[in-house]
Design an enzyme around this catalytic site. Structure first.
Site, PDB file in Angstrom:
ATOM      1  N   LYS A 115      30.246  54.161 -20.380  1.00 44.59           N
ATOM      2  CA  LYS A 115      30.121  53.108 -19.374  1.00 44.59           C
ATOM      3  C   LYS A 115      29.529  53.706 -18.103  1.00 44.59           C
ATOM      4  CE  LYS A 115      32.890  49.814 -16.702  1.00 44.59           C
ATOM      5  NZ  LYS A 115      34.250  49.378 -16.315  1.00 44.59           N
ATOM      6  N   CYS A 170      43.651  49.502 -10.937  1.00 48.86           N
ATOM      7  CA  CYS A 170      42.880  49.192  -9.733  1.00 48.86           C
ATOM      8  C   CYS A 170      42.952  47.724  -9.340  1.00 48.86           C
ATOM      9  CB  CYS A 170      41.429  49.647  -9.888  1.00 48.86           C
ATOM     10  SG  CYS A 170      40.542  48.870 -11.257  1.00 48.86           S
ATOM     11  N   SER A 208      28.597  44.955 -15.143  1.00 49.96           N
ATOM     12  CA  SER A 208      28.307  43.813 -14.284  1.00 49.96           C
ATOM     13  C   SER A 208      26.954  43.913 -13.588  1.00 49.96           C
ATOM     14  CB  SER A 208      29.420  43.664 -13.244  1.00 49.96           C
ATOM     15  OG  SER A 208      29.521  44.827 -12.431  1.00 49.96           O
ATOM     16  N   ARG A 237      33.428  44.599  -8.658  1.00 52.16           N
ATOM     17  CA  ARG A 237      34.386  44.746  -7.562  1.00 52.16           C
ATOM     18  C   ARG A 237      34.793  43.373  -7.032  1.00 52.16           C
ATOM     19  NH1 ARG A 237      34.487  49.317  -9.438  1.00 52.16           N
ATOM     20  NH2 ARG A 237      33.509  51.143  -8.494  1.00 52.16           N
ATOM     21  N   LYS A 252      33.072  57.590 -18.412  1.00 51.80           N
ATOM     22  CA  LYS A 252      32.918  56.534 -17.411  1.00 51.80           C
ATOM     23  C   LYS A 252      32.402  57.148 -16.121  1.00 51.80           C
ATOM     24  CE  LYS A 252      35.523  52.870 -15.042  1.00 51.80           C
ATOM     25  NZ  LYS A 252      36.845  52.228 -14.898  1.00 51.80           N
TER      26      LYS A 252
END
Length: 332
Positions: free
Chosen positions: A256, A122, A282, A213, A203
């Site tokens: 996650k 990604c 995050s 992001r 995930k």
């Protein structure tokens, strides 16, 4: 026996007694510190949505790694932001890719520091998805389908290139079906039978990834990742995902995010005996930082309580942006 013979407070009466009977103990060896490496020179830019977390170019990276090693943190997790992107994420498996170059440097500086390479596409694709996509346009709107099996070849090439660069652990995070089996075969075929796979087994398609992001410049350019990451409402599905990875040869399993999924961590811990990783992501980091900056919480107390909860739920390893802070606080 009951009160007054039984008095539970007897074992809480002093710091010494509380320490003696403490059931769950955090240790610096539990932590993995993520690092974001990028192209250019002289780059040490704080990520606006993640206070205290930075983008590093290769020439500024050593100071960060020096600090991590000095604190006794045993491992880093590398994410790369390349200079150019394309439809297949070719810079992710290039010999001179940013993650590969950073890995070589870190292993040169600190051979004993474990380098965990995030294996995904990604950050390297121009569309921001974790594999190859087939796109089509309807009424001017771009739609795309992530192609599972063709993506496995690219992910395997990425994993092998990371291992060749010196990565100690391959951590595939793409959530394609069959990714562990494909990567295990690719590693073995290239002489890397000894390299373990830390699989992002469970995930979720989580709202807690928002700041990442920005950090990884990896937002999808169309659609979302709900066709390959898990529905946050599902827990039995997590068992199926984890079991598949165990059967395909994973050496470690991961859940996650962590904070909203402690029940999932506990369930995976009870069902499987592989080392279990929790990723304190995050958004979990940033909301604590934001509240602490407002003076609403005691950051140190909240972070250590949160990380202890993840370990208490069953995590053996915790990937967290708080690794350096937690290591310092545990020394005190």
């Amino acid at each position: 026996m009951s009160f007054p013979i039984t008095r539970h407070r007897r074992l809480r009466g002093s710091a010494g007694i509380r320490g003696m009977v403490r059931e769950t103990v955090l240790n610096v060896l539990d932590f993995v510190q993520p690092i974001f490496v990028t192209y250019g020179t002289g780059v040490r830019n704080e990520i606006s949505s993640m206070p205290g977390v930075y983008h590093f170019s290769l020439d500024t990276l050593k100071a960060e790694v020096d600090e991590i090693a000095a604190l006794g943190i045993p491992a880093v997790l590398l994410f790369g932001i390349p200079e150019t992107k394309d439809a297949i994420g070719s810079s992710g498996f290039a010999e001179d890719g940013i993650v590969q170059e950073a890995t070589r440097l870190i292993k040169q500086w600190y051979p004993e520091l474990l380098v965990v390479a995030d294996t995904c596409l990604c950050e390297f694709t121009d569309h921001g998805h974790c594999g190859m996509v087939h796109t089509h346009t309807v009424d001017g709107v771009v739609h795309g389908d992530v192609i599972n099996d063709a993506s496995l070849e690219l992910l395997t090439r990425t994993a092998v290139s990371q291992a060749k660069a010196g990565a100690d652990i391959i951590a595939p995070s793409n959530m394609m079906d069959g990714f562990v089996e494909a990567i295990r075969a690719g590693l073995d075929d290239n002489g890397f039978e000894h390299i373990p796979i830390m699989s992002y087994s469970v995930k979720y398609a989580s709202a807690f990834y928002g700041p990442f992001r920005e950090a990884a410049d990896s937002a999808p350019q169309f659609g979302n990742r709900k066709t390959y990451q898990m529905d946050p409402a599902n827990v039995r599905e997590a068992l199926r995902e984890a079991e598949s990875d165990v059967l395909e040869g994973a050496d470690m399993l991961m859940v996650k995010p962590a904070l909203a999924y402690l029940d999932v961590i506990r369930m995976i811990r009870e069902q499987f005996d592989l080392p279990l990783v929790a990723y304190n992501v995050s958004g979990e980091y940033s909301m604590v930082k934001a509240a602490a900056q407002q003076g609403w919480i005691n950051e140190q107390a909240v972070v250590l309580e949160m990380l202890t909860g993840m370990k208490r739920a069953g995590a053996d390893i915790i990937i967290t942006y708080f690794s350096k802070d937690a290591a310092r606080w545990l020394r005190e």
